[in-house]
Design a protein around this motif. Structure first.
Motif, PDB file in Angstrom:
ATOM      1  N   ALA A 259       4.392   0.215  -6.814  1.00 54.65           N
ATOM      2  CA  ALA A 259       3.667   1.540  -7.283  1.00 54.65           C
ATOM      3  C   ALA A 259       2.412   1.532  -6.880  1.00 54.65           C
ATOM      4  CB  ALA A 259       3.739   2.079  -8.856  1.00 54.65           C
ATOM      5  N   ASP A 260       1.594   0.384  -7.025  1.00 55.79           N
ATOM      6  CA  ASP A 260       0.153   0.179  -6.595  1.00 55.79           C
ATOM      7  C   ASP A 260       0.153  -0.035  -5.159  1.00 55.79           C
ATOM      8  OD1 ASP A 260      -2.482   0.003  -7.435  1.00 55.79           O
ATOM      9  OD2 ASP A 260      -2.416  -2.189  -6.816  1.00 55.79           O
ATOM     10  N   VAL A 261       1.215  -0.677  -4.669  1.00 55.37           N
ATOM     11  CA  VAL A 261       1.065  -0.745  -3.136  1.00 55.37           C
ATOM     12  C   VAL A 261       1.292   0.558  -2.424  1.00 55.37           C
ATOM     13  CG1 VAL A 261       2.485  -1.589  -1.196  1.00 55.37           C
ATOM     14  CG2 VAL A 261       2.047  -3.167  -2.963  1.00 55.37           C
ATOM     15  N   HIS A 262       1.994   1.380  -2.821  1.00 59.19           N
ATOM     16  CA  HIS A 262       2.265   2.792  -2.568  1.00 59.19           C
ATOM     17  C   HIS A 262       1.178   3.579  -2.538  1.00 59.19           C
ATOM     18  CE1 HIS A 262       4.489   6.800  -2.644  1.00 59.19           C
ATOM     19  NE2 HIS A 262       4.245   6.502  -1.562  1.00 59.19           N
ATOM     20  N   ARG A 263       0.521   3.432  -3.828  1.00 58.80           N
ATOM     21  CA  ARG A 263      -0.827   4.221  -4.192  1.00 58.80           C
ATOM     22  C   ARG A 263      -1.912   3.891  -3.376  1.00 58.80           C
ATOM     23  NH1 ARG A 263      -0.172   4.043  -9.022  1.00 58.80           N
ATOM     24  NH2 ARG A 263      -1.140   2.053  -9.579  1.00 58.80           N
ATOM     25  N   ARG A 264      -1.963   2.502  -3.080  1.00 61.75           N
ATOM     26  CA  ARG A 264      -3.230   1.818  -2.481  1.00 61.75           C
ATOM     27  C   ARG A 264      -2.817   0.857  -1.540  1.00 61.75           C
ATOM     28  NH1 ARG A 264      -6.993  -1.139  -5.578  1.00 61.75           N
ATOM     29  NH2 ARG A 264      -5.142  -2.227  -6.462  1.00 61.75           N
ATOM     30  N   PRO A 265      -1.925   1.281  -0.164  1.00 63.76           N
ATOM     31  CA  PRO A 265      -1.796   0.219   0.628  1.00 63.76           C
ATOM     32  C   PRO A 265      -2.788  -0.708   1.268  1.00 63.76           C
ATOM     33  CG  PRO A 265      -1.492   2.295   1.639  1.00 63.76           C
ATOM     34  CD  PRO A 265      -1.909   2.464  -0.014  1.00 63.76           C
ATOM     35  N   GLY A 266      -3.912  -0.094   1.568  1.00 65.55           N
ATOM     36  CA  GLY A 266      -5.006  -0.828   2.145  1.00 65.55           C
ATOM     37  C   GLY A 266      -5.384  -2.124   1.228  1.00 65.55           C
ATOM     38  N   SER A 267      -5.401  -1.897  -0.082  1.00 68.21           N
ATOM     39  CA  SER A 267      -5.834  -2.948  -1.047  1.00 68.21           C
ATOM     40  C   SER A 267      -4.851  -4.313  -0.751  1.00 68.21           C
ATOM     41  CB  SER A 267      -5.651  -2.704  -2.357  1.00 68.21           C
ATOM     42  OG  SER A 267      -6.854  -1.516  -2.512  1.00 68.21           O
ATOM     43  N   TYR A 268      -3.800  -4.146  -0.067  1.00 62.08           N
ATOM     44  CA  TYR A 268      -2.659  -5.008   0.380  1.00 62.08           C
ATOM     45  C   TYR A 268      -2.675  -5.562   1.675  1.00 62.08           C
ATOM     46  CZ  TYR A 268      -1.504  -4.400  -4.599  1.00 62.08           C
ATOM     47  OH  TYR A 268      -1.451  -4.415  -6.067  1.00 62.08           O
ATOM     48  N   GLY A 269      -3.712  -4.848   2.409  1.00 61.27           N
ATOM     49  CA  GLY A 269      -3.740  -5.163   3.725  1.00 61.27           C
ATOM     50  C   GLY A 269      -2.950  -4.515   4.764  1.00 61.27           C
ATOM     51  N   LEU A 270      -2.253  -3.383   4.064  1.00 60.01           N
ATOM     52  CA  LEU A 270      -1.461  -2.438   4.836  1.00 60.01           C
ATOM     53  C   LEU A 270      -1.929  -1.198   5.440  1.00 60.01           C
ATOM     54  CD1 LEU A 270       1.712  -2.891   2.452  1.00 60.01           C
ATOM     55  CD2 LEU A 270       1.148  -4.197   4.338  1.00 60.01           C
ATOM     56  N   ASP A 271      -1.179  -0.697   6.364  1.00 56.42           N
ATOM     57  CA  ASP A 271      -1.888   0.613   6.865  1.00 56.42           C
ATOM     58  C   ASP A 271      -1.203   1.703   6.430  1.00 56.42           C
ATOM     59  OD1 ASP A 271       0.736   0.905   8.438  1.00 56.42           O
ATOM     60  OD2 ASP A 271      -0.361   0.464  10.182  1.00 56.42           O
ATOM     61  N   GLY A 272      -0.184   1.734   5.533  1.00 56.66           N
ATOM     62  CA  GLY A 272       0.438   2.674   4.714  1.00 56.66           C
ATOM     63  C   GLY A 272       1.970   3.162   5.296  1.00 56.66           C
ATOM     64  N   SER A 273       2.196   2.499   6.428  1.00 58.33           N
ATOM     65  CA  SER A 273       3.262   2.909   7.282  1.00 58.33           C
ATOM     66  C   SER A 273       4.433   2.478   6.912  1.00 58.33           C
ATOM     67  CB  SER A 273       3.061   2.522   8.822  1.00 58.33           C
ATOM     68  OG  SER A 273       3.217   1.033   8.877  1.00 58.33           O
ATOM     69  N   TYR A 274       5.655   3.218   7.199  1.00 56.56           N
ATOM     70  CA  TYR A 274       6.691   2.678   6.525  1.00 56.56           C
ATOM     71  C   TYR A 274       7.330   1.259   7.085  1.00 56.56           C
ATOM     72  CZ  TYR A 274      12.071   2.763   5.546  1.00 56.56           C
ATOM     73  OH  TYR A 274      13.293   2.528   5.221  1.00 56.56           O
ATOM     74  N   GLY A 275       6.962   1.066   8.466  1.00 57.46           N
ATOM     75  CA  GLY A 275       7.254  -0.356   8.952  1.00 57.46           C
ATOM     76  C   GLY A 275       6.532  -1.657   8.173  1.00 57.46           C
ATOM     77  N   GLN A 276       5.372  -1.225   7.862  1.00 63.90           N
ATOM     78  CA  GLN A 276       4.383  -2.259   6.997  1.00 63.90           C
ATOM     79  C   GLN A 276       5.025  -2.392   5.673  1.00 63.90           C
ATOM     80  OE1 GLN A 276       0.307  -2.591   7.597  1.00 63.90           O
ATOM     81  NE2 GLN A 276       0.589  -2.891   9.895  1.00 63.90           N
ATOM     82  N   ALA A 277       5.335  -1.306   5.055  1.00 60.30           N
ATOM     83  CA  ALA A 277       5.863  -1.082   3.636  1.00 60.30           C
ATOM     84  C   ALA A 277       7.180  -1.997   3.565  1.00 60.30           C
ATOM     85  CB  ALA A 277       5.878   0.161   3.013  1.00 60.30           C
ATOM     86  N   VAL A 278       7.937  -1.787   4.734  1.00 57.01           N
ATOM     87  CA  VAL A 278       9.245  -2.455   4.767  1.00 57.01           C
ATOM     88  C   VAL A 278       9.037  -4.127   4.669  1.00 57.01           C
ATOM     89  CG1 VAL A 278      11.327  -2.937   5.923  1.00 57.01           C
ATOM     90  CG2 VAL A 278      10.739  -0.589   5.502  1.00 57.01           C
ATOM     91  N   ALA A 279       8.103  -4.385   5.705  1.00 52.14           N
ATOM     92  CA  ALA A 279       7.692  -5.853   5.799  1.00 52.14           C
ATOM     93  C   ALA A 279       7.115  -6.402   4.519  1.00 52.14           C
ATOM     94  CB  ALA A 279       6.857  -6.118   6.904  1.00 52.14           C
ATOM     95  N   PHE A 280       6.306  -5.852   3.927  1.00 52.98           N
ATOM     96  CA  PHE A 280       5.729  -6.139   2.593  1.00 52.98           C
ATOM     97  C   PHE A 280       6.937  -6.429   1.439  1.00 52.98           C
ATOM     98  CE2 PHE A 280       4.078  -5.823  -1.612  1.00 52.98           C
ATOM     99  CZ  PHE A 280       2.787  -6.470  -1.768  1.00 52.98           C
ATOM    100  N   ILE A 281       7.967  -5.473   1.404  1.00 52.97           N
ATOM    101  CA  ILE A 281       8.766  -5.539   0.300  1.00 52.97           C
ATOM    102  C   ILE A 281       9.850  -6.670   0.795  1.00 52.97           C
ATOM    103  CG2 ILE A 281      11.038  -4.364  -0.328  1.00 52.97           C
ATOM    104  CD1 ILE A 281       9.167  -1.720  -0.247  1.00 52.97           C
TER     105      ILE A 281
END
Length: 133
Positions: free
Chosen positions: A11-33
């Protein structure tokens, strides 16, 4: 040993992707998960592909990230690759991903558990085969 609440983390990654070094894109969210799953000896998402296939009504041959897109974009045009998404659809896919993941983790943590989800999936597959015979 520290226990991570992945529902809260995601939920936090979704809300604040930049805090985890992500750009908020689907591809980066998938990679993080996928990284979180790998860091849990591939046990974090046990049952997720099966759960998604039942929710999508098919597509058991697809990877979970493609199943999420199939659920996020129902209809005659099947979207299974993040590379084909424009910014608006990418944002929708990210929302669908984190919503489905939260729903799955809540379902799995409840009385069902991963084994029950996989068992339900096997029953669902068996029923589909019998109906198509």
């Amino acid at each position: 040993m520290m226990t991570v609440d992945y529902r809260t983390l995601f939920a936090d990654v979704h809300r604040r992707p930049g805090s985890y070094g992500l750009d908020g894109s689907y591809g980066q969210a998938v990679a993080f998960i996928m990284g979180c799953d790998a860091g849990n000896a591939w046990g974090l998402l046990v049952g997720f592909p099966e759960w998604l296939a039942m929710k999508a009504g098919g597509g058991a041959n697809l990877v979970w990230s493609a199943l999420v897109l199939r659920i996020a974009f129902p209809g005659p045009t099947v979207v299974t690759a993040a590379e084909t998404l424009d910014q608006q659809h990418d944002e929708h896919a990210v929302g669908a991903l984190f919503g489905l993941l939260d729903e799955f983790l809540a379902d799995r943590k409840g009385s069902r558990g991963a084994a029950a989800i996989v068992s339900s999936y096997l029953d669902w597959q068996r029923l589909r085969r019998e109906q198509n015979s």
